[in-house]
Design a protein around this motif. Sequence first.
Motif, PDB file in Angstrom:
ATOM      1  N   ILE A 339       0.577  -0.926  -0.187  1.00 33.71           N
ATOM      2  CA  ILE A 339      -0.195  -0.190   0.128  1.00 33.71           C
ATOM      3  C   ILE A 339       1.042   1.395   0.142  1.00 33.71           C
ATOM      4  N   VAL A 340       1.184   2.345  -1.392  1.00 35.46           N
ATOM      5  CA  VAL A 340       1.505   3.523  -0.933  1.00 35.46           C
ATOM      6  C   VAL A 340       0.686   3.805  -0.732  1.00 35.46           C
ATOM      7  N   CYS A 341       0.889   4.698   0.405  1.00 37.59           N
ATOM      8  CA  CYS A 341      -0.537   6.025   0.337  1.00 37.59           C
ATOM      9  C   CYS A 341       0.631   7.542   0.062  1.00 37.59           C
ATOM     10  N   GLY A 342       0.064   8.587  -0.548  1.00 33.26           N
ATOM     11  CA  GLY A 342       0.684   9.533  -1.454  1.00 33.26           C
ATOM     12  C   GLY A 342       1.105   9.036  -2.426  1.00 33.26           C
ATOM     13  N   LEU A 343       0.520   9.765  -3.400  1.00 40.13           N
ATOM     14  CA  LEU A 343       0.911   9.499  -4.853  1.00 40.13           C
ATOM     15  C   LEU A 343       1.847  11.291  -5.253  1.00 40.13           C
ATOM     16  N   GLY A 344       2.772  10.735  -4.483  1.00 41.09           N
ATOM     17  CA  GLY A 344       3.455  12.958  -5.087  1.00 41.09           C
ATOM     18  C   GLY A 344       4.932  12.183  -6.030  1.00 41.09           C
ATOM     19  N   GLY A 345       5.759  12.861  -6.847  1.00 44.87           N
ATOM     20  CA  GLY A 345       6.695  12.139  -6.960  1.00 44.87           C
ATOM     21  C   GLY A 345       7.477  11.359  -6.813  1.00 44.87           C
ATOM     22  N   ILE A 346       7.848  11.081  -5.325  1.00 44.00           N
ATOM     23  CA  ILE A 346       8.160   9.102  -4.271  1.00 44.00           C
ATOM     24  C   ILE A 346       7.247   8.816  -4.994  1.00 44.00           C
ATOM     25  N   GLY A 347       5.670   8.918  -4.334  1.00 43.74           N
ATOM     26  CA  GLY A 347       5.225   8.120  -4.247  1.00 43.74           C
ATOM     27  C   GLY A 347       4.294   6.994  -5.762  1.00 43.74           C
TER      28      GLY A 347
END
Length: 562
Positions: A339-347
Amino acid sequence: MKPKIIVCGLGLTGYKIFSLLRQQGASVIGIHAESIPGEDYDVVIGELRAASTLKAAGIQEAQTLVLAGEDEALNLAILTQARILNPRIRIINRLFNTSLGDRLNQTLADHVTMSVAALAAPVFAFAALGSQAIGQLRLFNQTWPIHEEHIDEMHPWIGRKLADLWDDRSRMLIYYLPVDGQIDLISAVVYGQKLQIGDRLIVGTQPSVRTSGKPVLPKLFKVLTNFQQFPQYGQPIAVVTLVLLITVFVATLTYVCVDAKISVVDSLYFSVGMITGAGGNEKVAEHAPDSIKIFTAMMMLLGAGVIGICYALLNDFVLGTRFKQFWDAARVPGRSHYIVCGLGGIGVQIVNQLHTHGHEVVVIERDANNRFLNTVRALKVPVIQGDASLSATLKAANVDKADALLAVTSDDMANLEIALSAKGIAPKLAVVVRNQDPHFASQAQKVFEFDAVLSPTELAAPSFAAAALGGRILGNGITGDSLWIALATMITPGHPFCGKRVQESAMDADFVPLYIETNCQTIHGWDVLETCLSPGDILYLTMPANRLEQLWRVTPSQLLAS
């Protein structure tokens, strides 16, 4: 002579790069828009893109310029001004837009694009997979996690000769730090050095790739079994549809009761046509009493409203975002996912890294207009739109059955809250947290028992520093206070290693040869040590950054990437 390096933009990442370069003994000057407490020397204050500021930093004599600011447009403006003042300066440019970076690399000589997100994301992914990575190495079109083996009394390698570990193709020995003495890795391998308690060994491990392809039927079954998500996204449509059916039923029953000569089918046909506005079989109401005509008029008005609402909700569900949300929620894996929380550049980089290695991924993102939503959906990765700190959102992602959760939003406090909420639901869940403050990160990891708390700046800065010191970088890491890097160097007639046996050069210069590309073939293992380097060979190696002075007389065009 050591090259003069200018670091432009001393924010979190820039100042870390500046400090690392200075720590490694490089001649480095910083440029920043405002004064930095405690930095009275080696920092020029002024407008970053101004020619006067760049000249004050010595741009005309410098060999390398590192553009470390977050503002990509400003970095490009500084780049153009710097190239006007010094057309031959080598530029390390921080850009998130990798496609633009690739074009700049192709267009401009001695231009290297690097991304903090792209450098940090693999380490986050490796941490979630259970590898305590301290860096990464790009070899054979794969990103290898680099970790440190600290030899203690229980370690399986204690007492083993380093020579026994040297020729394993699934593992690369990167660097060796003996507890006693200063022997380099190659000397230790050649002379039969044994690992003892207290030794540290830096190792790169070949990543395993899990097959991601699944038959169609199991995928369909997963969607059908996850229909419990329907109420969250389809409840308004279900309610309006139920009201419409009740309205049709009441109208049909009324007409049948008023006139026994009218069949149920005729009444139903008239009721549906009346309520939907399609019309048909009007004789049912033509000869009815006034009260039934009034009832019919009321049904027409009610039907118009219900049908209008129903069409609007259907359009919103199918053509808007609700259907995507429902479909994503229905495709959430039941177990063994990330589960990846946060879809910014890192996400988005982490999602791509995990998906590339064949792992099932679920994204939680609260912004419905996030620019990376279509990117991850194109990978067929389900996205749950909501607040990841809420238990209901985490449960919708089946957090209790997941392998790991990565809290990587741009808000450090939100990441901490998400991680604690996830731990509250699933105490044994592996949790990886993003935090910009490296000091707080180490403390939080101990206090809250997270699997890893990582700072993108701490992970990415060594790569920028290593790139500034010598060529395009294949990988890097920090061991203690020592920065080491992996790079590829082409052997030219004037190269300091030309004509020498690799074993002798490695012992003299304290580098570790990984492999050699020569005459359309690749040389590995023990054969590497016995090879005599010739012009045209490409030597892949790791070495301490403070020993790169031996390669500084080599022109940047002779330093190649894999």
